[in-house]
Every structure is written in C-alpha cells, then in structure tokens.
Enzyme design. Structure first.
Site: not given
Ligand SMILES: *Cc1c(COP(=O)(O)O)cnc(C)c1O
Length: 370
Positions: A40, A136, A263, A310
């Site tokens: 992700k 969550r 700056y 920036m």
């Molecule tokens: C991001 C995520 C992971 C991966 O976590 P890491 O600590 O990067 O291994 C696993 N499970 C869920 C639900 C996540 O959101």
C-alpha cells in the site's frame, strides 16, 4: 505530481534486498505460512509496481489500502491475489468483481448497503476483519461474524479469509497483544469453517511473535529493511535497507562571517564558511524539521544549515567541492551511514512515515540482479 528527472535527486531501490528481507522473515516462520506482501501507499514510497513485480513469484498476494492501488497493479499485469485492507465504497463493488480483487468485510451495515445496490456477489472473495482491540474497523463478536458469513454464502460470495490487526506487536510489553490474540482465537473457534487464509501478523508480530502466526502473514515494513519497532526492539536476524536517497551539489560558495542563510535568516555563518545548495526540499519529503540534521559529502557529515525550502536545502561543507559532487541523504558512503530510522528519530516519528512521505517528485531508480 510529475517526476523531476532533470535534477540529480533520486531514490535508488535495491530490489534484491527486498527478496533478501522476505527470505529472512520466511526462514523464521513455519514453512507452510503464506506471505501477503503489503505494498500500500506506493509500497511505502518504494514504488508499488516494480516492488510487486519483483515479489510476485515469492508471495501469495499483495495487500493494498484501497481499490485504486489494487487497480494500479492489475493494470501493470500483476495477476496474483490482491486484497484491499480498507473499506471499499459499496458502489465500487463491481470493479472489484471484474478485476478479481479481494475485499475486506468489516461490518454488517456495509454488507447490507452493498446488497441493497448489488444482489449478485458471485465471484467476490471476502476477508472478514475482526476488531480484536485496534479499534478501527472490524466485527467485534462471533454472532455478527457468523451471520455475515451466511449472508455471503447466500449471495454466492466466497468467505476466503479472516484477519485481525495487532496494535502493540512492536512493543516489549505483550499484554495487549495477548489479549487481542485470545479474542481472535475465540472467534476462530466459533466459525462454521476455517477459510483459506487466517492472518493476524504484521511485520512486528511475524518477527517477535513468530510462534503465533496463523496460516498467513501480512508483511510490510520489514520487507523494506526497516525495523517496525524503531529502536525499541532489536531484530532477531538481519535485514538490509532497500531505499537510498542521493543528490548532488548544484551550487557552492564561500561566505564571509555573519551571512544569513535561508528564509527567516535562522542561520548566520560563523566566520568564513563553504555553503552548498542541494536540489531537494520539503516538497520532496525532506521536511522542515530536518534543519540541523546532516547529509554526507565526500564521506563527511555536513550539517543542514538554515531553513529547508520547498525545493532547495543548504548545507555547510568543510571546504570547497566542485558542482556535481555526490551527496547521500539516506544510505551509505564510506564509513558514514544515514538510515531511514535516523531521519525518523530526528523528526520524532516512525520510519514508516519517512519513506511514505518521500514524494512522487523524486524519481525511483531500481537495481536488481534479475
Ligand atoms: C499496513 C498494514 C500491515 C503491514 O504492517 P507492517 O507493520 O508494515 O508490516 C498489515 N496489516 C494491516 C491491516 C495493515 O494496515
């Protein structure tokens, strides 16, 4: 954001180290454990498509946070299982159906919303999410989970997996970890049948609680050579950093005493100083709170002086260097090493955030032996 190829700032991603890190974790898990690689957020800033292409023969599937990230991999020709970990909008279900993207089912209410729009769930594969203490998303009790499974089956969808997520697997105190584990185990006991994938372990759980993995794990951070606990727990085996960040000096000058830099004129030279400018700034993810940190030039640490702008950053050199002299921001040069964790420590944040915030403006260059 358009990538800036016409400047020397690049992130180099060593894809072989990704495989090394995966093998390291795998060799400490039961042999039959399936690995989902978490790619992700553009593979934690490393580039989702090249990372997924490199890993695709070594893992059972990829986890993404939303449908667009999954579609990016499908469009790139990745044809192994993809699982979206977040809640997908009910109206987008057909996209997942047509692209064979597995979905997270986290509440009865969402399932009812989906069914109100879309009676035919055939071909869809769901992983039920259990909220065992992260707070969550996810189901909280067996009854609602088993109801949801029945509804899925009545609508020809597949119950492919069940999972939960630990909030404290990266901490020495395993009190909450054990509580969440018990809750998840209790829910598993009451399922009508075990699905193909039962997964609870993120990197931290797979590393420090390897005795409690289920049929699959979800590995993110550790694949990128990062320690998910920061510095609080040491890794039981080695991993190799995957990303380095480099640039070059684009401007070098000698300034007399008391000259303001940047700056706000927050820095003034103390005597005659050599000041160089680097073509990188906070828009690249070198955030303003990195002022006072350092980069490596000619194997020597050089302080970042004055505010980070920036697109430009100023550093103090020990002496004159020619334009084009290489600069390491993350990585190693001689005996000097700057890690992602060093950045995180300086910013009082976590290594995850550092790599995720390296912006798309920085081209990623890939090294791989095959
Ligand atoms: C991001 C995520 C992971 C991966 O976590 P890491 O600590 O990067 O291994 C696993 N499970 C869920 C639900 C996540 O959101």
């Amino acid at each position: 954001m358009i990538k800036s190829f016409h400047r020397p700032t690049v992130a180099t991603v060593d894809l072989d180290n990704l495989i090394y890190n995966l093998q390291q974790v795998k060799s400490h898990l039961p042999k039959e454990t399936d690995v989902w690689a978490v790619v992700k957020a553009n593979a934690y800033g490393h580039g989702a498509v090249p990372v997924a292409k490199k890993l695709s023969h070594h893992v059972v599937g990829f986890c993404l946070s939303n449908l667009d990230e999954a579609l990016e991999l499908r469009d790139a020709g990745i044809d192994i299982p993809l699982l979206v970990l977040g809640v997908v909008p009910a109206e987008d279900i057909a996209i997942a159906q047509s692209q064979n993207i597995q979905l997270t089912l986290a509440s009865q209410e969402w399932l009812e919303t989906v069914l109100a729009m879309h009676k035919d769930l055939s071909g869809l594969q769901f992983h039920l999410k259990v909220d065992s203490g992260m707070g969550r998303i996810g189901f909280k009790d067996s009854k609602s989970i088993n109801q949801a499974i029945q509804i899925l089956q009545a609508h020809h969808a597949e119950f492919s997996g069940i999972f939960t997520h630990f909030a404290t697997a990266d901490e020495a105190d395993d009190h909450q970890f054990q509580e969440q584990l018990l809750i998840f185990q209790e829910i598993l006991k009451h399922l009508p049948h075990q699905p193909r994938f039962v997964h609870a372990s993120n990197s931290a759980a797979a590393i420090w609680h390897s005795e409690t993995v289920f049929s699959a794990v979800r590995l993110g951070d550790v694949l990128y050579g990062l320690n998910p606990s920061g510095r609080s727990l040491s890794l039981p085996y080695s991993v190799k950093p995957v990303l380095s960040l480099t640039t070059e000096l684009v401007h070098v000058k000698e300034l007399p005493d008391q000259q303001p830099i940047g700056y706000g004129a927050t820095y003034k030279t103390k005597g005659s100083e050599w000041i160089a400018t680097l073509p990188i700034g906070y828009a690249d993810g070198l955030t303003r709170d990195m002022q006072g940190f350092y980069v490596v030039v000619d194997q020597k640490p050089c302080e970042i002086v004055g505010r980070i702008s920036m697109d430009q950053t100023t550093v103090r050199l020990p002496r004159a260097y020619p334009l084009g002299t290489p600069v390491v921001l993350i990585g190693e040069m001689g005996n000097q090493v700057i890690s992602v964790q060093d950045w995180a420590d300086y910013r009082s944040t976590i290594n995850y955030e550092v790599v995720c915030l390296l912006s798309d403006r920085i081209p990623r260059v890939y090294h791989s032996s095959g």
